[in-house]
Design an enzyme around this catalytic site. Structure first.
Site, short mmCIF file in Angstrom:
data_model
loop_
_atom_site.label_atom_id
_atom_site.label_comp_id
_atom_site.label_asym_id
_atom_site.label_seq_id
_atom_site.Cartn_x
_atom_site.Cartn_y
_atom_site.Cartn_z
N LYS A 81 45.64 62.31 -7.61
CA LYS A 81 44.61 63.03 -8.36
C LYS A 81 43.33 62.21 -8.49
O LYS A 81 43.38 60.99 -8.65
CB LYS A 81 45.12 63.34 -9.78
CG LYS A 81 46.21 64.42 -9.84
CD LYS A 81 46.53 64.72 -11.31
CE LYS A 81 47.80 65.52 -11.48
NZ LYS A 81 47.73 66.89 -10.99
N GLY A 153 51.50 69.50 -18.77
CA GLY A 153 52.15 68.64 -19.77
C GLY A 153 52.65 69.39 -20.99
O GLY A 153 53.08 68.78 -21.96
N ARG A 165 48.57 85.92 -13.04
CA ARG A 165 48.32 87.37 -13.18
C ARG A 165 46.84 87.67 -13.04
O ARG A 165 46.45 88.65 -12.42
CB ARG A 165 48.83 87.86 -14.54
CG ARG A 165 50.33 88.07 -14.58
CD ARG A 165 50.69 89.11 -15.64
NE ARG A 165 52.12 89.26 -15.78
CZ ARG A 165 52.85 90.08 -15.03
NH1 ARG A 165 52.29 90.80 -14.08
NH2 ARG A 165 54.16 90.16 -15.22
#
Lengths: 294, 193
Positions: A81, A153, A165
């Site tokens: 990351k 997390g 969605r």
């Protein structure tokens, strides 16, 4: 949209990860457990999101030593990351040779207005998104894979479901709009017009669409797949649980057999305790990671 | 004739799109008993370690050998080629051994070394085959019964032995259908038996 050879090679790796599980790991031993359990890739981290959340402070790119140790431990792709907008961290990771970079809201953002120009890199990027507009902005910047942000997390699937969605509904909506409405829709979404037209024509994102943020059980993983995700990231959910190796295997199985309740039952049996989890609606606004990114 | 695409992990959907385009009846294979109903199987790209785990744990090993014994056709791309090989290195791992080839995993390096190239195959002729290599393996040895259909950089990248085809690249990620068509001809011969 840009579909040159470099971009095709980047999206190509994302294609290879479909139907698989990408697991957060913080050392070589965890990486080996993940690979042994059938992970398609690992995300090399200094701390898993649950610990980042608990410990606070500035969260940065992981130490090079740690990432290298993980790269040497496994034969599957290794991701790492960087902070949103921190293109120098990305230059360093590309030089190190990681296989995928996650420009991630889990780390403390380095730029509160701009994301990285990902077209400048040879290494592919994945970015988080909460809705279609955000996803298409990131693809416009060169992301080769999109994942939901969910709420990292938290061990709570509710936000990943909301984001999946939202993206899928918006895609379906685009496919039935008449062509003359697409420009206004592009304005409303805050997304590049060409990408909006591409999605309207094809009925899917131009890059793979994965789920992340709060997946803690095999059922969570299969839920995301049934809602339209093409693979899943599991962060804290594995190594914050009672029996990581077993849970990792079970989640891998659940993603392959996401539409098969008999196999899902098998995967869900005798797993030990999952991670504890947080009620996202009780988190203070400034504790939410998903609102980072623009 | 029905074709199966191993769908435990990887880019099986891309192969499915090709088969659909070619008008072939096909199914996603996630259980070994499904192998009885098909005359050809595609092993897609993906992570060979992950696919191997499913093949071993879900009881695919014997049924796959049986499919080969009754003359079924196979097409393995990238990870699929690794699974078909007799010997796999970097690191060593079990494989089906349906083709007499040795394969080294991730032999070009990491993702940063992935690339697209075009190579003229003496078997297929012009235009050149477009080859997408993603963390690709290299075929380091071919046995006497193995025909090399295309080479790149001095290594075989597309090989055939009997009704088995293996490519270290991804024809499913291009618009060129010649390799899939060849595989379908092999499967056709299998189903006609």
């Amino acid at each position: 949209m840009i579909m040159d050879e470099l971009f095709r090679v980047k999206v190509g790796l994302a294609e290879m990860l479909k139907g698989g599980v990408i697991m957060d790991v913080t050392n070589a031993e965890q990486a080996r457990i993940a690979e042994e359990a059938g992970a398609v890739a690992v995300m090399a981290l200094e701390r898993v999101p649950a610990d980042i959340r608990a410990q606070g402070g500035v969260a940065r790119m992981a130490s090079i030593k740690r990432i290298r140790e993980i790269m040497e431990a496994v034969s599957i792709p290794v991701m790492a990351k960087v902070r949103i907008g921190h293109f120098v961290e990305a230059q360093i990771l590309q030089e190190l040779g990681v296989d995928f970079i996650d420009e991630s809201e889990v780390l403390t953002p380095a730029d509160e207005e701009h994301h990285i120009d990902k077209h400048q890199f040879k290494v592919p990027f994945v970015c988080g998104a909460r809705d279609l507009g955000e996803a298409l902005r990131r693809i416009g910047e060169g992301a080769a894979m999109i994942r939901t942000k969910g709420e990292a997390g938290s061990g709570n699937i509710v936000e990943a479901v909301r984001h999946l969605r939202s993206v899928m509904d918006a895609i379906r909506r685009l496919t039935v709009l008449p062509k003359e409405e697409l420009m206004a829709e592009s304005k409303r979404l805050g997304a590049p017009y060409e990408l909006v037209c591409w999605v309207a024509e094809h009925g899917r994102l131009p890059v793979p669409n994965f789920a992340a943020g709060g997946i803690a059980t095999p059922a969570d993983a299969a839920l995301c797949m049934q809602l339209g995700a093409e693979a899943v990231f599991v962060g804290s959910g594995i190594f914050k649980s009672e029996d990581p190796a077993r849970r990792a295997r079970a989640i891998v199985k659940a993603v392959t057999y996401y539409n098969d309740p008999r196999m899902l039952l098998e995967a869900s049996e005798e797993l030990g305790e999952p991670m504890r989890g947080l009620d996202v609606s009780r988190l203070a606004k400034e504790e939410l990671l998903q609102t980072r990114g623009w | 004739m029905r074709i199966g695409v191993l769908a435990v992990q990887g880019d099986f959907a891309a192969h499915g799109r090709v088969l659909k385009q070619l008008g072939v009846s096909w199914c996603e294979v996630r259980h070994p008993e499904q192998l009885r109903e098909i005359s050809g199987l595609i092993l897609p790209g993906g992570e060979s370690t992950t696919m191997l785990k499913f093949l071993l744990e879900e009881g695919f090993w014997e049924p796959l050998q049986e499919l080969a014994h009754r003359g079924g056709a196979f097409l393995g791309t990238c990870a699929g080629a690794i699974l078909l090989a007799r010997e796999v290195t970097n690191p060593r791992q079990p494989s089906l051994g349906l083709m007499d080839i040795s394969v080294e995993r991730n032999a070009y390096g990491r993702q940063i070394n992935s690339f697209v190239d075009r190579v003229l195959s003496p078997v297929f002729g012009p235009p050149p085959l477009e080859m997408v290599y993603i963390r690709a393996p290299i075929i380091t040895r071919v046995g006497p019964g193995v025909e090399v259909l295309a080479e790149h950089g001095g290594y075989p990248v597309l090989v055939q032995q009997g009704r088995c085809l293996a490519a270290t690249f991804h024809p499913e990620l291009t618009d060129d259908r010649r390799i899939h068509t060849r595989f379908l001809q092999l499967a056709e011969a299998a189903s006609a038996r």
